[in-house]
Write a protein that holds these residues in place. Structure first.
Motif, PDB file in Angstrom:
ATOM      1  N   ASP A  58      27.307  37.038  44.894  1.00 32.53           N
ATOM      2  CA  ASP A  58      28.641  37.436  45.326  1.00 32.53           C
ATOM      3  C   ASP A  58      29.442  37.945  44.131  1.00 32.53           C
ATOM      4  OD1 ASP A  58      28.774  36.897  48.149  1.00 32.53           O
ATOM      5  OD2 ASP A  58      28.652  34.760  47.668  1.00 32.53           O
ATOM      6  N   PHE A  59      30.072  39.108  44.314  1.00 34.66           N
ATOM      7  CA  PHE A  59      30.895  39.698  43.264  1.00 34.66           C
ATOM      8  C   PHE A  59      32.379  39.393  43.462  1.00 34.66           C
ATOM      9  CE2 PHE A  59      27.030  42.175  43.628  1.00 34.66           C
ATOM     10  CZ  PHE A  59      26.603  42.233  42.309  1.00 34.66           C
ATOM     11  N   ASP A  60      32.699  38.766  44.607  1.00 36.85           N
ATOM     12  CA  ASP A  60      34.072  38.389  44.923  1.00 36.85           C
ATOM     13  C   ASP A  60      34.038  37.020  45.602  1.00 36.85           C
ATOM     14  OD1 ASP A  60      35.354  41.184  44.440  1.00 36.85           O
ATOM     15  OD2 ASP A  60      33.717  41.574  45.844  1.00 36.85           O
ATOM     16  N   PRO A  61      35.156  36.300  45.618  1.00 34.84           N
ATOM     17  CA  PRO A  61      35.158  34.992  46.276  1.00 34.84           C
ATOM     18  C   PRO A  61      35.026  35.113  47.786  1.00 34.84           C
ATOM     19  CG  PRO A  61      37.364  35.573  45.519  1.00 34.84           C
ATOM     20  CD  PRO A  61      36.440  36.605  44.952  1.00 34.84           C
ATOM     21  N   GLY A  77      44.417  37.139  46.484  1.00 41.12           N
ATOM     22  CA  GLY A  77      44.151  37.900  45.277  1.00 41.12           C
ATOM     23  C   GLY A  77      43.308  37.176  44.246  1.00 41.12           C
ATOM     24  N   SER A  78      42.727  36.054  44.604  1.00 33.01           N
ATOM     25  CA  SER A  78      41.911  35.289  43.661  1.00 33.01           C
ATOM     26  C   SER A  78      40.634  36.046  43.316  1.00 33.01           C
ATOM     27  CB  SER A  78      41.566  33.923  44.249  1.00 33.01           C
ATOM     28  OG  SER A  78      40.874  34.056  45.483  1.00 33.01           O
ATOM     29  N   GLU A  79      40.051  35.694  42.185  1.00 33.45           N
ATOM     30  CA  GLU A  79      38.824  36.322  41.710  1.00 33.45           C
ATOM     31  C   GLU A  79      37.742  35.263  41.527  1.00 33.45           C
ATOM     32  OE1 GLU A  79      39.729  38.437  38.155  1.00 33.45           O
ATOM     33  OE2 GLU A  79      40.934  39.970  39.173  1.00 33.45           O
ATOM     34  N   GLY A  80      36.488  35.701  41.517  1.00 32.03           N
ATOM     35  CA  GLY A  80      35.391  34.768  41.306  1.00 32.03           C
ATOM     36  C   GLY A  80      34.074  35.367  41.738  1.00 32.03           C
ATOM     37  N   THR A  81      32.999  34.835  41.174  1.00 32.04           N
ATOM     38  CA  THR A  81      31.648  35.254  41.534  1.00 32.04           C
ATOM     39  C   THR A  81      30.810  34.017  41.810  1.00 32.04           C
ATOM     40  OG1 THR A  81      30.903  35.260  39.229  1.00 32.04           O
ATOM     41  CG2 THR A  81      31.830  37.310  40.088  1.00 32.04           C
ATOM     42  N   GLY A 367      41.988  40.814  51.787  1.00 33.62           N
ATOM     43  CA  GLY A 367      41.016  40.556  50.734  1.00 33.62           C
ATOM     44  C   GLY A 367      39.701  41.215  51.093  1.00 33.62           C
ATOM     45  N   ALA A 369      35.296  41.519  49.985  1.00 28.73           N
ATOM     46  CA  ALA A 369      34.173  40.847  49.342  1.00 28.73           C
ATOM     47  C   ALA A 369      32.975  41.776  49.331  1.00 28.73           C
ATOM     48  CB  ALA A 369      33.832  39.539  50.056  1.00 28.73           C
TER      49      ALA A 369
END
Length: 382
Positions: A58-61, A77-81, A367, A369
């Motif tokens: 996953d490149f986005d949460p 707007g959160s970010e995460g992988t 959002g 993903a």
């Protein structure tokens, strides 16, 4: 003494899709495939299933790590992988058939490992004789001949997908046309009025029906359901709401083995056939069904006898209502494109898939993903 045949698997592939009414031509109903397995008395038993490994990046949460569910995409707007490997889609089946009083009695059980903590989970368990089917199976409302051939387990949000307890009767209306009617389980998600003590009730089972036409170039399918839900406050009279939905779908061959497919779903409370919210209270605290429209279209192409590509996109939308919470889902998009290579014909494939999802809520936030998923699957012998 009867000599037993080798044990062979029964594989229910996920790739059969849907389509355009105008291109389906006239054709005779296809002869059902022969049923082989090992015998015990007059009954034939067929164990089957598959083993599947999924490797996910996953490149986005997104809240759904084992499947791609855009409803779990955060809109803050959160970010995460994240990376994930699992084999939960591994499936075990047992198909049992035998003659009873001149007709075939069939019993079928199917499981996978999507239970909590990878526990074995019941998917289907039903028996059928002549036109009667009873047990847990794909809902009569669902076009179970039309699953998009995605590597992702979830499949497009616009595709109704639910297995539930039911009693169904099916009859032929002609050589190519069948009709089914069923009484089914009716549980759904209801948002109760805030601060009002009480409980949800389901005063009647869902009533479902469908008609299916099959030709040499594909099939068309139409279904509908009618249901009811209720909120009973601790003090006061119960509040009832009617639920209904309709589904139109089909598939058609285009060139060679390739096919196009599409599906359109609409209704009030029909989201329950995809795990969505069925009804919410309005500004007066009275239950209102959640309206929904959903569209899905896709195409599967055969590059060769061993290499295929499937592309699918779906949009699910709910009309604005003043009483919806700002976090209520307004529009959900799902897209996937993949490449599969059968390195063992009919027995094993490896593939890669790109997945895109978008979630927009009533409050205006959204959002997206993006995911890459790789998989290897081994089919039980068939």
């Amino acid at each position: 003494m009867t000599r037993c045949k080798p044990v062979v698997g029964w594989i229910r592939t996920l790739g059969v899709p849907l389509v355009l009414l105008c291109a389906i031509g006239q054709a005779n109903a296809q002869t059902p495939p022969s049923f082989d397995g090992f015998k015990m008395g007059a009954f034939t038993f067929k164990p089957g299933g598959r083993i599947k490994l999924d490797v996910i990046r996953d490149f986005d949460p997104i809240g759904s790590e084992d499947s791609f569910d855009p409803r779990t995409i955060p809109t803050d707007g959160s970010e995460g992988t994240n990376s994930q490997l699992h084999a939960r889609e591994t499936r075990l089946t047992l198909d049992m058939r035998g003659p009873i009083e001149g007709s075939e009695l069939r019993m079928y059980v199917e499981t996978d490992f999507y239970g909590s903590g990878n526990v074995l989970r019941l998917r289907q368990a039903f028996g059928s004789y002549k036109g009667l089917m009873a047990g847990q199976a794909w809902s009569t409302f669902v076009d179970d001949s039309n699953f998009p051939n995605t590597i992702d387990f979830e499949s497009p949000m616009a595709f109704p997908s639910i297995r539930q307890a039911q009693a169904r009767f099916t009859t032929k209306l002609g050589a190519n046309t069948s009709w089914s009617v069923a009484v089914e389980d009716n549980k759904s998600s209801i948002t109760t009025p805030e601060g009002v003590p009480g409980k949800t009730e389901y005063s009647m089972p869902d009533l479902t029906t469908r008609v299916k036409f099959e030709g040499s170039r594909g099939h068309v399918f139409a279904s509908a359901f009618l249901g009811r839900a209720r909120f009973r406050p601790t003090d006061g009279e119960p509040d009832d709401v009617s639920l209904w939905g309709s589904l139109l779908s089909g598939r058609v061959k285009t060139f060679g083995k390739a096919y196009a497919y599409g599906q359109f779903t609409f209704g009030d409370g029909v989201g329950r056939y995809r795990g969505g919210v069925t009804a919410v209270p309005d500004s007066n605290g009275e239950l209102q069904p959640v309206g929904l429209t959903a569209f899905m279209a896709g195409y599967e192409h055969y590059w060769s006898s061993r290499v295929t590509t499937n592309a699918v996109f779906s949009v699910t939308s709910t009309p604005d209502e003043s009483y919806y919470a700002s976090t209520f889902n307004k529009e959900i998009n799902y897209g996937a494109v993949n490449l599969l290579y059968w390195f063992l014909p009919d027995r094993a494939w490896a593939g890669v898939e790109y997945l895109y999802g978008r979630r927009e809520v009533v409050g205006g936030q959204e959002g997206t993903a993006n995911r890459i998923q790789f998989a290897i699957r081994f089919n039980f012998p068939s």
